[in-house]
Design an enzyme around this catalytic site. Structure first.
Site, PDB file in Angstrom:
ATOM      1  N   SER A  56       0.859  -1.183   0.000  1.00  0.00           N
ATOM      2  CA  SER A  56       0.000   0.000   0.000  1.00  0.00           C
ATOM      3  C   SER A  56       0.896   1.233   0.000  1.00  0.00           C
ATOM      4  O   SER A  56       2.118   1.133   0.160  1.00  0.00           O
ATOM      5  CB  SER A  56      -0.871  -0.003   1.250  1.00  0.00           C
ATOM      6  OG  SER A  56      -0.033   0.065   2.401  1.00  0.00           O
ATOM      7  N   ASP A  94      -1.204  -1.590  -3.952  1.00  0.00           N
ATOM      8  CA  ASP A  94      -2.534  -1.765  -3.377  1.00  0.00           C
ATOM      9  C   ASP A  94      -3.115  -0.369  -3.089  1.00  0.00           C
ATOM     10  O   ASP A  94      -2.453   0.466  -2.467  1.00  0.00           O
ATOM     11  CB  ASP A  94      -2.370  -2.566  -2.068  1.00  0.00           C
ATOM     12  CG  ASP A  94      -3.678  -3.081  -1.515  1.00  0.00           C
ATOM     13  OD1 ASP A  94      -4.659  -3.153  -2.268  1.00  0.00           O
ATOM     14  OD2 ASP A  94      -3.701  -3.441  -0.318  1.00  0.00           O
ATOM     15  N   HIS A  95      -4.305  -0.108  -3.557  1.00  0.00           N
ATOM     16  CA  HIS A  95      -4.994   1.162  -3.297  1.00  0.00           C
ATOM     17  C   HIS A  95      -4.215   2.415  -3.684  1.00  0.00           C
ATOM     18  O   HIS A  95      -4.051   3.332  -2.873  1.00  0.00           O
ATOM     19  CB  HIS A  95      -5.406   1.272  -1.814  1.00  0.00           C
ATOM     20  CG  HIS A  95      -6.489   0.321  -1.440  1.00  0.00           C
ATOM     21  ND1 HIS A  95      -7.795   0.496  -1.826  1.00  0.00           N
ATOM     22  CD2 HIS A  95      -6.460  -0.822  -0.750  1.00  0.00           C
ATOM     23  CE1 HIS A  95      -8.515  -0.518  -1.376  1.00  0.00           C
ATOM     24  NE2 HIS A  95      -7.737  -1.345  -0.730  1.00  0.00           N
ATOM     25  N   ASP A 116      -7.538   3.185  -7.112  1.00  0.00           N
ATOM     26  CA  ASP A 116      -8.783   3.104  -6.348  1.00  0.00           C
ATOM     27  C   ASP A 116      -9.498   4.456  -6.381  1.00  0.00           C
ATOM     28  O   ASP A 116      -9.225   5.338  -5.578  1.00  0.00           O
ATOM     29  CB  ASP A 116      -8.484   2.698  -4.905  1.00  0.00           C
ATOM     30  CG  ASP A 116      -9.749   2.614  -4.065  1.00  0.00           C
ATOM     31  OD1 ASP A 116     -10.848   2.879  -4.607  1.00  0.00           O
ATOM     32  OD2 ASP A 116      -9.647   2.288  -2.869  1.00  0.00           O
TER      33      ASP A 116
HETATM   34 ZN   LIG Z   1      -8.158  -3.204  -0.015  1.00  0.00          ZN
END
Ligand SMILES: [Zn+2]
Length: 332
Positions: A56, A94-95, A116
């Site tokens: 992330s 991630d994201h 995202d």
């Molecule tokens: Zn997630």
């Protein structure tokens, strides 16, 4: 600019196509420490599984972006050293929340990114995802986008309520963005407290919370609209109660932590769901082992003494997920 191909990494295209066909899911494990990375690689090599190692924005800030890139390259070399000549390892963001962050990751060797924009209005989500896809595809990097909102808290991502993905939007969204996979919201949730006690029932024997079931009807509707298209589930830790109990037994305080039952994830893996994100379970496995070790060995202070059982415990958990939940073993 560093291409992921030079680092020995792969994108998600081929592994997702095989996973959808084969009725299994690829594990996406978050990492930000060396011990997590080692445990993930050991588990993937021993089970002959492809694996997505994801970070992330928070993890990248914690570990340092340059170090993460070298850790991913190290993961590939380590897998070879462990006897896997052609490992299938993805380094995934991630994201990602901005185009700039996604671009920075692509330029530094990521083979896959998530943009995202799920908290944005529909048209803005499409515009942002398309911008990332247009850049990423120039370098053969795959892109995951998200429709619908998950509840829960994970690093910077948090939402009090969930909004299920609307099946009527998925065709338009995937066509206009050109994304390679789609994260959907069907009742999974971020973090170790996925559901409030009010959303659950309680097992009369154990007193443990029993979470509400996933919305499989929505998943099946989405599958019908997008046959064979790779679907992603976030927030899919099962929050193993033995780890939670160990943490609580040795001085921790995690009352009513609850996750997604593994039977439901197993069921989802057999469908178009081909990537399942697991982060909290690794945190719990690490913390449980460290708490137990330090409580039982109060005079020890060498981090290797307590990180070794922590690494072993995470590896055991990763292997369990690969073999018993996702079914990605022996798929290299
Ligand atoms: Zn997630």
């Amino acid at each position: 600019m560093v291409s992921y191909k030079e680092l020995g990494l792969v994108n998600t295209k081929e592994m997702f196509a095989k996973a959808v066909k084969g009725g299994y899911a690829i594990p996406a494990f978050n990492f930000n420490t060396m011990e997590q990375m080692q445990a993930i690689v050991q588990a993937a090599v021993e089970t002959k599984s492809p694996v997505i190692m994801q970070v992330s924005k928070g993890a990248r800030n914690y570990a340092n972006a340059t170090i993460i890139r070298y850790m991913a390259q190290g993961a590939v070399e380590y897998a070879k050293e462990l006897g896997c000549p052609n490992p299938q390892i993805v380094l995934h963001l991630d994201h990602g929340d901005t185009f700039e962050l996604c671009k920075d990751c692509i330029d530094m060797g990521f083979s896959s990114v998530m943009i995202d924009g799920s908290s944005l209005p529909y048209e803005e989500n499409i515009a942002l995802a398309k911008k990332v896809v247009d850049y990423a595809h120039k370098y053969d990097v795959t892109v995951e986008a998200e429709l619908g909102v998950l509840a829960g808290v994970e690093d910077e991502v948090s939402s009090a309520v969930s909004h299920y993905t609307k099946p009527e939007e998925v065709i338009d969204f995937s066509q206009r963005t050109g994304c390679d996979s789609l994260a959907i919201s069907i009742g999974t949730s971020h973090g170790a407290y996925k559901f409030t006690p009010a959303q659950c029932t309680r097992d009369p024997k154990t007193g443990k919370l029993v979470p509400p079931p996933l919305a499989f009807d929505i998943l099946h509707e989405i599958e019908k609209k997008l046959p064979g298209f790779p679907i992603v589930l976030h927030g899919s830790s099962s929050v193993p109660q033995d780890e939670v109990d160990t943490i609580n037994k040795y001085g921790g305080k995690l009352p009513d932590a609850v996750g997604i039952p593994e039977e439901q994830l197993r069921e989802a893996s057999k469908s178009a769901v081909c990537k399942i994100n697991i982060d909290s379970d690794s945190r719990l496995a690490m913390t449980a082992a460290i708490r137990k070790y330090l409580a039982e060995n109060p005079s020890h202070f060498d981090p290797r003494q307590y990180l070794k059982p922590a690494r072993e415990n995470m590896k055991k958990m990763y292997i369990h997920k690969i073999v018993n939940v996702l079914g990605s073993n022996d798929k290299l």
